[in-house]
Design an enzyme around this catalytic site. Structure first.
Site, PDB file in Angstrom:
ATOM      1  N   TYR A 173       2.641   9.625   0.364  1.00 26.71           N
ATOM      2  CA  TYR A 173       3.675   8.969   1.166  1.00 26.71           C
ATOM      3  C   TYR A 173       5.077   9.136   0.581  1.00 26.71           C
ATOM      4  O   TYR A 173       6.063   8.882   1.253  1.00 26.71           O
ATOM      5  CB  TYR A 173       3.402   7.463   1.314  1.00 26.71           C
ATOM      6  CG  TYR A 173       2.055   7.071   1.857  1.00 26.71           C
ATOM      7  CD1 TYR A 173       1.232   7.982   2.516  1.00 26.71           C
ATOM      8  CD2 TYR A 173       1.583   5.773   1.715  1.00 26.71           C
ATOM      9  CE1 TYR A 173      -0.017   7.606   3.004  1.00 26.71           C
ATOM     10  CE2 TYR A 173       0.346   5.386   2.209  1.00 26.71           C
ATOM     11  CZ  TYR A 173      -0.454   6.320   2.839  1.00 26.71           C
ATOM     12  OH  TYR A 173      -1.688   5.938   3.314  1.00 26.71           O
ATOM     13  N   HIS A 190      -7.871   9.272  -1.854  1.00 22.15           N
ATOM     14  CA  HIS A 190      -7.295   9.210  -0.497  1.00 22.15           C
ATOM     15  C   HIS A 190      -8.245   9.793   0.561  1.00 22.15           C
ATOM     16  O   HIS A 190      -8.390   9.247   1.648  1.00 22.15           O
ATOM     17  CB  HIS A 190      -5.953   9.953  -0.478  1.00 22.15           C
ATOM     18  CG  HIS A 190      -5.001   9.457   0.563  1.00 22.15           C
ATOM     19  ND1 HIS A 190      -3.637   9.398   0.375  1.00 22.15           N
ATOM     20  CD2 HIS A 190      -5.205   9.000   1.811  1.00 22.15           C
ATOM     21  CE1 HIS A 190      -3.060   8.923   1.465  1.00 22.15           C
ATOM     22  NE2 HIS A 190      -3.991   8.682   2.360  1.00 22.15           N
ATOM     23  N   ASP A 225       0.848  -1.194   0.000  1.00 20.85           N
ATOM     24  CA  ASP A 225       0.000   0.000   0.000  1.00 20.85           C
ATOM     25  C   ASP A 225       0.888   1.251   0.000  1.00 20.85           C
ATOM     26  O   ASP A 225       1.671   1.466   0.922  1.00 20.85           O
ATOM     27  CB  ASP A 225      -0.875  -0.002   1.265  1.00 20.85           C
ATOM     28  CG  ASP A 225      -1.894   1.126   1.273  1.00 20.85           C
ATOM     29  OD1 ASP A 225      -2.964   0.964   0.673  1.00 20.85           O
ATOM     30  OD2 ASP A 225      -1.613   2.181   1.893  1.00 20.85           O
ATOM     31  N   LYS A 267      -2.822   5.975  -4.323  1.00 13.85           N
ATOM     32  CA  LYS A 267      -3.962   6.862  -4.032  1.00 13.85           C
ATOM     33  C   LYS A 267      -3.698   8.266  -4.540  1.00 13.85           C
ATOM     34  O   LYS A 267      -2.555   8.732  -4.520  1.00 13.85           O
ATOM     35  CB  LYS A 267      -4.186   6.949  -2.515  1.00 13.85           C
ATOM     36  CG  LYS A 267      -4.092   5.634  -1.780  1.00 13.85           C
ATOM     37  CD  LYS A 267      -4.362   5.749  -0.301  1.00 13.85           C
ATOM     38  CE  LYS A 267      -4.036   4.439   0.401  1.00 13.85           C
ATOM     39  NZ  LYS A 267      -2.677   4.322   0.886  1.00 13.85           N
TER      40      LYS A 267
HETATM   41  N1  LIG Z   1      -5.991   5.778   3.575  1.00 12.25           N
HETATM   42  C1  LIG Z   1      -5.576   6.509   4.586  1.00 12.25           C
HETATM   43  O1  LIG Z   1      -6.052   7.646   4.813  1.00 12.25           O
HETATM   44  C2  LIG Z   1      -4.518   5.966   5.492  1.00 12.25           C
HETATM   45  C3  LIG Z   1      -4.183   6.660   6.671  1.00 12.25           C
HETATM   46  C4  LIG Z   1      -3.209   6.129   7.496  1.00 12.25           C
HETATM   47  C5  LIG Z   1      -2.571   4.930   7.149  1.00 12.25           C
HETATM   48  N2  LIG Z   1      -2.873   4.303   5.984  1.00 12.25           N
HETATM   49  C6  LIG Z   1      -2.178   3.049   5.573  1.00 12.25           C
HETATM   50  O2  LIG Z   1      -2.220   2.126   6.659  1.00 12.25           O
HETATM   51  C7  LIG Z   1      -0.901   1.725   6.989  1.00 12.25           C
HETATM   52  C8  LIG Z   1      -0.797   1.363   8.463  1.00 12.25           C
HETATM   53  O3  LIG Z   1      -1.170   2.459   9.289  1.00 12.25           O
HETATM   54  P1  LIG Z   1      -0.215   3.099  10.376  1.00 12.25           P
HETATM   55  O4  LIG Z   1       1.196   2.950   9.921  1.00 12.25           O
HETATM   56  O5  LIG Z   1      -0.692   4.430  10.697  1.00 12.25           O
HETATM   57  O6  LIG Z   1      -0.482   2.231  11.690  1.00 12.25           O
HETATM   58  P2  LIG Z   1      -0.301   0.709  12.186  1.00 12.25           P
HETATM   59  O7  LIG Z   1       0.078  -0.217  11.089  1.00 12.25           O
HETATM   60  O8  LIG Z   1      -1.488   0.410  13.021  1.00 12.25           O
HETATM   61  O9  LIG Z   1       0.918   0.830  13.200  1.00 12.25           O
HETATM   62  C9  LIG Z   1       2.214   1.083  12.771  1.00 12.25           C
HETATM   63  C10 LIG Z   1       3.045   1.384  14.013  1.00 12.25           C
HETATM   64  O10 LIG Z   1       3.070   0.258  14.876  1.00 12.25           O
HETATM   65  C11 LIG Z   1       4.398  -0.181  15.075  1.00 12.25           C
HETATM   66  N3  LIG Z   1       4.364  -1.645  15.048  1.00 12.25           N
HETATM   67  C12 LIG Z   1       4.102  -2.452  13.993  1.00 12.25           C
HETATM   68  N4  LIG Z   1       4.105  -3.746  14.351  1.00 12.25           N
HETATM   69  C13 LIG Z   1       4.386  -3.766  15.685  1.00 12.25           C
HETATM   70  C14 LIG Z   1       4.542  -4.805  16.636  1.00 12.25           C
HETATM   71  N5  LIG Z   1       4.402  -6.082  16.298  1.00 12.25           N
HETATM   72  N6  LIG Z   1       4.838  -4.471  17.919  1.00 12.25           N
HETATM   73  C15 LIG Z   1       4.979  -3.171  18.271  1.00 12.25           C
HETATM   74  N7  LIG Z   1       4.852  -2.136  17.415  1.00 12.25           N
HETATM   75  C16 LIG Z   1       4.564  -2.440  16.130  1.00 12.25           C
HETATM   76  C17 LIG Z   1       5.215   0.399  13.955  1.00 12.25           C
HETATM   77  O11 LIG Z   1       6.523   0.701  14.377  1.00 12.25           O
HETATM   78  P3  LIG Z   1       7.843   0.066  13.642  1.00 12.25           P
HETATM   79  O12 LIG Z   1       7.787   0.470  12.203  1.00 12.25           O
HETATM   80  O13 LIG Z   1       8.950   0.722  14.400  1.00 12.25           O
HETATM   81  O14 LIG Z   1       7.749  -1.408  13.867  1.00 12.25           O
HETATM   82  C18 LIG Z   1       4.468   1.715  13.671  1.00 12.25           C
HETATM   83  O15 LIG Z   1       4.883   2.728  14.543  1.00 12.25           O
HETATM   84  C19 LIG Z   1      -0.041   2.912   6.564  1.00 12.25           C
HETATM   85  O16 LIG Z   1       1.315   2.586   6.417  1.00 12.25           O
HETATM   86  C20 LIG Z   1      -0.719   3.294   5.259  1.00 12.25           C
HETATM   87  O17 LIG Z   1      -0.272   2.435   4.210  1.00 12.25           O
HETATM   88  C21 LIG Z   1      -3.853   4.795   5.161  1.00 12.25           C
END
Ligand SMILES: NC(=O)c1ccc[n+]([C@@H]2O[C@H](COP(=O)([O-])OP(=O)(O)OC[C@H]3O[C@@H](n4cnc5c(N)ncnc54)[C@H](OP(=O)(O)O)[C@@H]3O)[C@@H](O)[C@H]2O)c1
Length: 286
Positions: free
Chosen positions: A49, A107, A44, A74
């Protein structure tokens, strides 16, 4: 890896690797290559990004045939409306250096509380995506962050129905009503921020459930998303977490546990509701 079938028949790998907040260039190239190496087949990215270029490079360098990988990108909100969205779609194809993209999403919809012409703006953006879909350049198209009224408007005014709605969806922000609307309309819900950005993983309530199954709290969050029939998009730059976050096939949450998790307080909600938020400009990052 579980797979879903989109409403246009396209198959989509059931867990996605997110690249938001991984710096573009070498960092996101390395993370994406590692994610593919450990088994992720769905990546994704987004114009916002600044990882499209490195995702494209990883897809070409990884040694896995292109048609076994699924890439989503997006159009950002600066490029809403038909003319700008047409250019943004071209720019994504160029940045990814691909002749097709598996899934392309709006997006953020235009803001209902701020833009009196939100419906027309969303239609303009959507028609640009439809254009590339009809050419076969986008295999599927969809939206993010949409409430039922946004999707109803798109479905009423346009030819092609969204295949996906990617929304914030995690134990501390389960948008169950929006998800139910999508399920009833055969629109796949993708769960962004399935781990609550990592901020909910120390919750004792989650820890107790994780301990019962000998799993991590992150694995409980991922399992909860899948048992709600959503497709989680999860981000990490640590290889061991990439592996463990998807090691979730040997346990199943009970109906009581699912219902209990659904009641968690919104402690890590992003605060972004599409009717009330006004993200403007490239610096307003979600
Ligand atoms: N469409 C939209 O508007 C939108 C908005 C936000 C996000 N997104 C998409 O969704 C994806 C995921 O969202 P997100 O990055 O905000 O949140 P997330 O995946 O819920 O959480 C990521 C965070 O959790 C940590 N993490 C991951 N696995 C872990 C584990 N097993 N133990 C402890 N910590 C862990 C990561 O740190 P480390 O990297 O240090 O492990 C990072 O800080 C984004 O990358 C993006 O592609 C889309």
């Amino acid at each position: 890896m579980k797979k879903y079938i989109l409403n246009n028949g396209v198959e989509i790998p059931g867990i996605g690797f997110g690249t938001w907040r991984i710096p573009g260039g070498e960092d996101s190239l390395k993370a994406t290559l590692e994610a593919i190496e450990v088994g992720y087949r769905h990546i994704d990215t987004a114009a916002l990004y600044e990882t499209e270029e490195s995702v494209g490079k990883a897809v070409r360098a990884c040694g896995i045939p292109r048609d076994e990988l699924f890439v989503t990108s997006k159009v950002w909100l600066d490029d809403r409306g038909y003319d700008k969205a047409m250019k943004a779609c071209e720019a994504s194809l160029k940045a990814l250096n691909m002749d097709y993209i598996d899934l392309y999403l709006i997006h953020w919809p235009s803001y209902t509380q701020y833009d009196s012409d939100w419906r027309a703006v969303n239609n303009g953006t959507w028609r640009a995506l439809e254009h590339f879909y009809k050419q076969g350049v986008f295999r599927a198209i969809g939206v993010c962050n949409c409430m039922p009224h946004h999707i109803e408007a798109i479905m009423e005014d346009n030819e092609i129905k969204p295949s996906v709605n990617q929304i914030e969806f995690h134990p501390c922000y389960p948008q169950l009503a929006a998800a139910e609307f999508c399920h009833n309309n055969d629109i796949l819900v993708e769960a962004w921020r399935p781990l609550g950005k990592g901020l909910i993983l120390d919750m004792p309530q989650l820890k107790a459930i994780a301990d019962k199954y000998g799993k991590t709290t992150a694995q409980v969050c991922m399992r909860w998303c899948l048992q709600h029939d959503t497709l989680p998009i999860v981000k990490t730059t640590h290889k061991e977490r990439m592996i463990s976050n998807v090691d979730i096939w040997d346990f199943e949450l009970t109906a009581e546990e699912m219902a209990y998790i659904d009641t968690f307080p919104p402690i890590s909600w992003s605060g972004q509701h599409p009717d009330f938020v006004n993200l403007s400009g490239k610096t307003a990052r979600s």
